[in-house]
Design a protein around this motif. Structure first.
Motif, PDB file in Angstrom:
ATOM      1  N   HIS A 107      32.108 -48.033 -83.395  1.00  0.00           N
ATOM      2  CA  HIS A 107      32.130 -48.534 -84.221  1.00  0.00           C
ATOM      3  C   HIS A 107      33.558 -48.902 -85.297  1.00  0.00           C
ATOM      4  N   ALA A 108      34.216 -47.529 -85.204  1.00  0.00           N
ATOM      5  CA  ALA A 108      35.910 -48.739 -85.712  1.00  0.00           C
ATOM      6  C   ALA A 108      35.866 -50.198 -85.908  1.00  0.00           C
ATOM      7  N   VAL A 109      35.806 -50.881 -84.449  1.00  0.00           N
ATOM      8  CA  VAL A 109      35.966 -51.808 -84.288  1.00  0.00           C
ATOM      9  C   VAL A 109      35.026 -53.213 -84.239  1.00  0.00           C
ATOM     10  N   GLN A 110      34.237 -52.649 -84.374  1.00  0.00           N
ATOM     11  CA  GLN A 110      32.320 -53.282 -85.246  1.00  0.00           C
ATOM     12  C   GLN A 110      32.117 -53.874 -86.168  1.00  0.00           C
ATOM     13  N   THR A 132      39.819 -42.122 -84.137  1.00  0.00           N
ATOM     14  CA  THR A 132      38.538 -42.136 -83.677  1.00  0.00           C
ATOM     15  C   THR A 132      38.733 -41.202 -82.285  1.00  0.00           C
ATOM     16  N   ASN A 133      37.282 -41.704 -81.808  1.00  0.00           N
ATOM     17  CA  ASN A 133      36.838 -40.915 -80.602  1.00  0.00           C
ATOM     18  C   ASN A 133      35.571 -40.698 -80.529  1.00  0.00           C
ATOM     19  N   SER A 228      31.023 -43.658 -72.481  1.00  0.00           N
ATOM     20  CA  SER A 228      31.641 -44.456 -73.537  1.00  0.00           C
ATOM     21  C   SER A 228      30.456 -45.943 -73.823  1.00  0.00           C
ATOM     22  N   THR A 229      30.986 -46.001 -74.861  1.00  0.00           N
ATOM     23  CA  THR A 229      30.016 -47.683 -74.778  1.00  0.00           C
ATOM     24  C   THR A 229      30.184 -48.475 -74.650  1.00  0.00           C
ATOM     25  N   GLY A 230      31.381 -48.268 -75.152  1.00  0.00           N
ATOM     26  CA  GLY A 230      32.367 -49.241 -74.363  1.00  0.00           C
ATOM     27  C   GLY A 230      32.354 -49.949 -72.844  1.00  0.00           C
TER      28      GLY A 230
END
Length: 315
Positions: A107-110, A132-133, A228-230
């Motif tokens: 979410h931080a990246v997007q 972030t975590n 992790s979503t990634g």
């Protein structure tokens, strides 16, 4: 009152910080001073009041009954004073101090990272600490002012404000869809290789809704689980199986063609995007300003165009 006349207001500010953060180290980090200075201010305050305000162990600090009574009376006054100072100074230099934010890496990246960049431009005197975590953060223990979470909140002790919503979709790599075929109905998913996201409360149970209003609950089986979503997205691109992604996470891969959407005639429940505050934490002017800003950012056309593949031409 005579005993308190020689005390600096900073002693009460330090007391409030320790009470909120649950420790001297976290309070010192919040205030931008040394732990020794915070300890000294608390000791002077306790000496002036002739009472102990905290019980200290090797790991935690807790308010005594006297400390709880003092915090209940002084805490709101200090917060109103800080809000008044923030408002009076906002016309000159904007918000000040440090704003500590927490969210997942994806979410931080997007979304959150780009929003913070814009918010920081508006408030050059404000320091921002983004943590972030992919695991749910301990807001109090980590000193986070506000966390942004996606999904469905389960902790009723937290105070939350809904900022927006997101859709979910079943996706797979194109070559996998060609090899094993596309499911025509949610019940077909039981025969497909599924990748489970263990961060979800029920990663193997999914409820679908059809356009005619009918619903179908499906129980899938999984040989592969990720936290992790990634990592989930990377495995999906490699054709390791099919799964569900939130549309903001899937948008770039759907747009580039690395993933394709399945079961177009069916929809999954929408999730929420929330600003989450620690229990009992005062919501300061800088927190309110950022939450309001981020809510509007999530509604903006530029953001919607970036995360919704239907609004842009594939590259």
């Amino acid at each position: 009152m005579n005993a308190l006349s020689s005390l600096d207001l900073n002693a009460l500010v330090a007391f409030d910080a320790v009470a909120q953060q649950g420790g001297f180290t976290a309070a010192a980090e919040q205030l931008g001073v040394t732990k020794t200075k915070v300890s000294l201010q608390i000791s002077r305050l306790e000496a002036a009041l002739d009472t102990s305000l905290f019980t200290r162990t090797t790991r935690q600090v807790h308010l005594t009954d006297a400390g709880q009574a003092l915090h209940a009376q002084c805490g709101p006054l200090l917060h109103r004073l800080q809000d008044a100072l923030d408002r009076s100074g906002s016309g000159r230099a904007g918000l000040g101090g440090t704003l500590r934010l927490g969210t997942t890496v994806d979410h931080a990246v997007q979304s959150l990272g780009p929003a913070i960049a814009r918010f920081a431009e508006l408030h050059p005197s404000l320091r921002i600490d983004l943590r972030t975590n992919d695991r749910v953060a301990n807001l109090v223990g980590e000193g986070i002012d506000v966390a942004v979470r996606m999904g469905w909140l389960r902790d009723s002790s937290l105070h939350a404000a809904k900022l927006g919503e997101f859709r979910q979709c079943v996706v797979a790599a194109p070559r996998l869809a060609q090899q094993v075929g596309r499911p025509a109905h949610p019940s077909d998913l039981a025969s497909f290789e599924w990748i489970a996201l263990s961060l979800l409360p029920a990663p193997l149970t999914w409820k679908f809704s059809a356009r005619d209003g009918s619903t179908q609950t499906v129980q899938v089986k999984s040989r592969i689980r990720v936290d992790s979503t990634g990592a989930l997205r990377a495995m999906l691109r490699e054709g390791a199986g099919i799964s569900v992604l939130d549309e903001p996470s899937a948008a770039d891969d759907l747009r580039s063609g690395q993933l394709v959407r399945l079961l177009d005639g069916w929809s999954l429940p929408q999730g929420g995007i929330y600003a989450v505050y620690p229990p009992g934490r005062h919501v300061s002017a800088k927190i309110r300003a950022f939450v309001d800003f981020y809510r509007e950012y999530l509604r903006s056309d530029s953001y919607r165009a970036r995360i919704d593949p239907a609004r842009r031409t594939p590259v």
